[in-house]
Write an enzyme that holds these catalytic residues in place. Structure first.
Site, mmCIF file in Angstrom:
data_model
loop_
_atom_site.group_PDB
_atom_site.id
_atom_site.type_symbol
_atom_site.label_atom_id
_atom_site.label_comp_id
_atom_site.label_asym_id
_atom_site.label_seq_id
_atom_site.Cartn_x
_atom_site.Cartn_y
_atom_site.Cartn_z
ATOM 1 C CD GLU A 7 61.328 27.300 1.108
ATOM 2 O OE1 GLU A 7 60.288 27.385 1.759
ATOM 3 O OE2 GLU A 7 62.127 26.340 1.237
ATOM 4 C CG ASP A 80 61.173 26.992 4.747
ATOM 5 O OD1 ASP A 80 62.032 26.093 4.624
ATOM 6 O OD2 ASP A 80 61.455 28.203 4.715
ATOM 7 C CD GLU A 84 54.376 33.621 3.775
ATOM 8 O OE1 GLU A 84 54.904 33.843 2.665
ATOM 9 O OE2 GLU A 84 53.261 34.049 4.081
ATOM 10 N NE ARG A 298 60.860 33.399 8.522
ATOM 11 C CZ ARG A 298 61.872 33.142 7.710
ATOM 12 N NH1 ARG A 298 62.065 31.901 7.273
ATOM 13 N NH2 ARG A 298 62.688 34.091 7.314
#
Length: 881
Positions: A7, A80, A84, A298
């Site tokens: 990302e 990740d 998402e 997360r």
């Protein structure tokens, strides 16, 4: 070379070091596609077909990946390890396939790692897989639901509630929590109660406090001493009797450490200990993760990998000794609703990398890493052992019983490293007691409690050795970001990746404001919540939202079809939208007025009708809305302009008369652009009465008649300029200033002041100096921006600087200027962060102009020229932002 996509550029840089020169590591800069912000992006009539669009800023990143694939036929998607991240990989694969950058021969694989370390990355490369379809479908369902709610519910809000901006699926439920808590606080009636305590002394001369627990053979409950009379009698009873120690009981007690951090608990603890907002916490955690210092941040899991547990226990033994290591590892079970147990906790990647050994220049990152390391270490340490002592003291006639409690830490265990913070501290934390023996006769110490007493809340007895203390029950506290995240987690609303964005959204929409870290609903937020509760109650229901989250988790586990979830939701939701769309605004306001009646129109002390206007005495009060939110207004408008906030008559009014001056009422009011003071009323002769806005930093509650007149009498004349004309000071649209105009000047000269208070305090000398400097430097409205920090050169050339601008600090590189996010301080920003910010605004290189085609040769044979039709005008092409 295989192309690896992650990302962020910071993450790409770190991974490139681990993989070496045989790989090309590129960044997608987050999501590359999204649903266009227009109707029809999710086609409910075509089985929820979704239209995706590559963002303007993302096109160059997708092109860079496509260009890299021209020289290699291997694509590794390493985004990740969450929903998402899976979605970003899917979007990249779809977008590159449409560009034909991915061909039939292209080998596409997906790898995930929970930490950016050499071992984790290289191990992940050995275990590739395909993009997880169920995880992607869960993302598609969430994105479609959020779109359908936003693009169908928001227009209803705009039409029915002027000033309402939008509504979101999870944000609306979060807002409901805050509004309902505020309603509880406003409806709360404090209850009085008293406690009695005495300051006593042992035969060995050691003092301690004890509180009254029994009186006349009856155990005292919290509200048994409910008034001053009862408290006086209790104080007299304790003061008039001899006291001795009846029993001394010592019991062992233990305390175990808290579980390692997951996203929500990290946000809560960072808020308690450092005052960090959720977004600030996640930004710092993101940097630590990208630097390879912590695992993925997360997560809603609290499990630790076996090798991490082993290393943690070794680190404890090495640093604190074997006695701090329990016989067997601690295993934690998540109690949160809908938790995904497969996810690992947030922990350091190397437990031997203690905070004092990790060199972090960013203060927020350093504090957060220290917190994560200590929590992880403590989670695997031996529990603390204590001895809790309870002493009962009685009078000789057994009419009075007092109790003293205390504890001693026998072995500190995990408390040697870390103790979890608390949102609400107990009134009386247990302290340590002196040596007390059964049968000891006790003396009362005169005057020892006077420093704890106040005239209104305490009464004293027996030479001030016994005290009765008045208390009142407290309303539930307003939510902080920490306690709100905790509550959402308990209800199963939202997910770790959404908490920060949900909280920031409701503040940015001006539905909620933050004061001293507490969340307070604005009137606009109240109206939106009441509207949704009356017309869309199901969709802001806690159970409904949690059940929907559970269904989405079933989709991600491959146990449910996501289009079935969407279909069932849309069928009922679209019907509710249709019913509400038919309502007139007046009908909506009438229903909301009825629903809010107990809050808007509480009973008055004089027994008069609470709906009668208190100003004109003729009109009736009714709920109204404006662009700034809801308020209560008089039906006799415009003859009567009485208004007040929807928080009721107990709140400070929007119209408060401060006093009179020259026969005019001077009032404090609140309008669309904030609080202001006004002279007189609007009349036929005076349609625009004198008004003045409150300067920044002036709280409405601090305004009295004198301050109001000071504002209304602006501009203030400071003195006469030697060359003619008065120098005056005033408050303007862009802040405080001084002004002067010479007789021969066409326009006055304005010079800015730094503080609103200077308008009322600045003297002639300073004002002259400012005016002279401005007159000698025409055209320089502001001094040149000042560099706060120089970060070095950009990879493409040119210096990167942190500048001090009119609207705050910003990153500058050549012609690119990017405002610094509030959570990043100028002194703490790194080169990597600056490069990432610049990348979001860096203009794309212009394509070379296409060469004009040569004019067509004229035909040899001459023919009469046909009349040309006028060319249709083409719409002007929009320039890229």
């Amino acid at each position: 070379m295989p192309v690896v996509v992650v990302e962020s550029p910071a993450k790409a840089k770190t991974i490139n070091k681990y993989l070496g020169k045989n790989f090309t590591v590129l960044a997608s800069y987050g999501h590359v596609r999204d649903l266009p912000a227009k109707n029809g992006s999710v086609d409910t009539d075509a089985d929820f077909e979704m239209t995706w669009e590559i963002g303007a800023d993302s096109r160059k990143h997708v092109k860079a990946i496509a260009d890299a694939l021209k020289t290699d036929d291997t694509l590794i998607l390493a985004t990740d390890p969450d929903r998402e991240g899976e979605a970003i990989s899917w979007h990249l694969q779809e977008a590159l396939t449409k560009r034909k950058a991915i061909k039939k021969s292209t080998a596409v694989s997906r790898v995930t790692f929970n930490a950016i370390t050499q071992k984790a990355v290289t191990e992940a490369m050995k275990n590739p897989r395909q993009v997880d379809a169920p995880l992607v479908e869960a993302y598609l369902a969430r994105r479609a639901l959020d779109y359908l709610v936003g693009f169908n519910l928001s227009p209803v809000l705009w039409r029915k509630l002027p000033g309402a901006r939008s509504a979101g699926r999870v944000q609306s439920v979060c807002l409901r929590l805050i509004v309902e808590r505020e309603t509880e606080i406003e409806a709360f009636n404090p209850q009085e109660y008293w406690t009695v305590k005495a300051l006593l002394e042992t035969p060995r001369g050691q003092a301690f406090e004890a509180r009254l627990t029994q009186l006349s053979g009856k155990k005292l409950d919290k509200f048994d001493l409910h008034d001053k009379i009862g408290a006086e009698m209790a104080v007299a009873a304790v003061s008039s009797r001899g006291l001795h120690v009846d029993t001394v009981e010592a019991k062992p007690a233990s305390r175990n450490p808290s579980a390692p951090f997951m996203t929500s608990t990290l946000q809560q603890e960072a808020s308690r200990k450092f005052g960090f907002g959720a977004r600030q916490t996640m930004n710092s955690a993101q940097r630590l993760y990208e630097a390879g210092l912590i695992t993925y941040m997360r997560t809603d899991g609290i499990d630790m990998a076996p090798e991490a547990v082993t290393q943690t226990r070794e680190a404890i033994a090495d640093r604190y000794g074997d006695k701090y290591v329990p016989k067997s590892p601690r295993i934690y079970k998540n109690k949160a609703k809908n938790a995904q147990e497969a996810h690992e906790c947030i922990r350091p990647t190397d437990m031997f990398a203690a905070p004092d050994k990790v060199n972090l220049s960013d203060k927020d990152q350093a504090r957060l890493y220290d917190l994560i390391w200590k929590r992880t270490i403590a989670a695997q340490m031996e529990g603390a052992r204590m001895e809790r002592t309870t002493v009962d003291i009685t009078s000789d006639d057994r009419e009075v019983v007092l109790r003293a409690t205390g504890q001693v830490v026998v072995f500190d265990g995990f408390m040697a490293v870390y103790t979890e913070g608390r949102d609400d501290v107990d009134e009386d934390d247990e302290g340590r007691l002196p040596q007390i023996t059964q049968g000891d006769a006790l003396k009362r110490i005169a005057g020892g409690l006077t420093d704890q007493a106040t005239d209104k809340t305490a009464l004293m007895g027996d030479n001030d050795s016994v005290m009765g203390l008045q208390h009142h029950t407290n309303p539930p506290p307003r939510y902080t970001e920490a306690t709100l995240v905790k509550r959402m987690e308990e209800l199963g609303i939202g997910r770790p990746s959404t908490y920060a964005s949900v909280l920031s959204t409701i503040v940015e929409r001006e539905y909620v404001k933050k004061e001293q870290n507490r969340l307070i609903p604005e009137d606009k937020g109240r109206i939106v919540t009441i509207f949704l509760m009356n017309f869309f109650r199901k969709y802001v229901g806690y159970e409904f939202t949690a059940d929907l989250e559970a269904e989405l988790d079933e989709v991600s586990a491959g146990e449910r079809d996501y289009k079935e979830v969407l279909g069932r939701f849309w069928r009922d939701f679209s019907a509710a939208i249709g019913e509400t769309s038919e309502l007139r605004i007046s009908e909506v306001l009438d229903k909301l007025d009825d629903a809010l009646a107990p809050q808007l129109y509480p009973a008055r002390d004089d027994g008069s009708d609470p709906r009668v206007c208190p100003k004109c005495g003729e009109g009736s009060l009714h709920l109204k809305t404006s662009r700034s939110g809801g308020f209560v207004g008089c039906s006799n408008y415009p003859e009567c302009r009485f208004t007040r906030p929807i928080s009721g008559e107990g709140a400070e009014s929007y119209e408060k008369v401060l006093g009179q001056d020259n026969g005019d009422d001077i009032s404090l009011r609140s309008g669309r652009f904030g609080p202001y003071v006004q002279r007189g009323e609007v009349t036929e002769e005076n349609k625009k009465p004198k008004r003045a806005s409150l300067p920044k930093g002036w709280a409405p509650e601090s305004i009295d008649l004198e301050k109001a007149l000071t504002l209304l009498n602006l501009p203030r004349e400071i003195g006469m300029h030697p060359d003619g004309g008065a120098i005056s000071s005033n408050l303007g649209r862009f802040g405080p200033y001084v002004m002067h105009q010479l007789p021969d000047e066409e326009k006055p000269i304005y010079a800015n002041l730094t503080n609103p208070d200077e308008v009322f305090e600045i003297g002639m000398n300073h004002a002259m100096e400012l005016i002279t400097h401005k007159r000698e430097n025409p055209g320089r409205g502001r001094a040149a921006a000042k560099a706060l920090k120089e970060l070095g050169d950009h990879p493409d050339g040119g210096a990167i600087k942190i500048m001090d601008g009119k609207y705050g600090p910003y990153v500058k590189w050549e012609k690119v200027n990017v405002t610094l996010p509030k959570e990043i301080k100028p002194d703490d920003i790194t080169v990597e962060q600056a490069l990432e910010l610049i990348a979001t605004k860096k203009p794309a290189k212009k394509k070379p102009a296409a060469k004009k085609k040569p004019a067509a040769k004229k035909a040899a044979a001459k023919k009469p020229a046909a009349k040309k039709k006028p060319a249709a005008k083409k719409p002007a092409a929009k320039k890229d932002d």
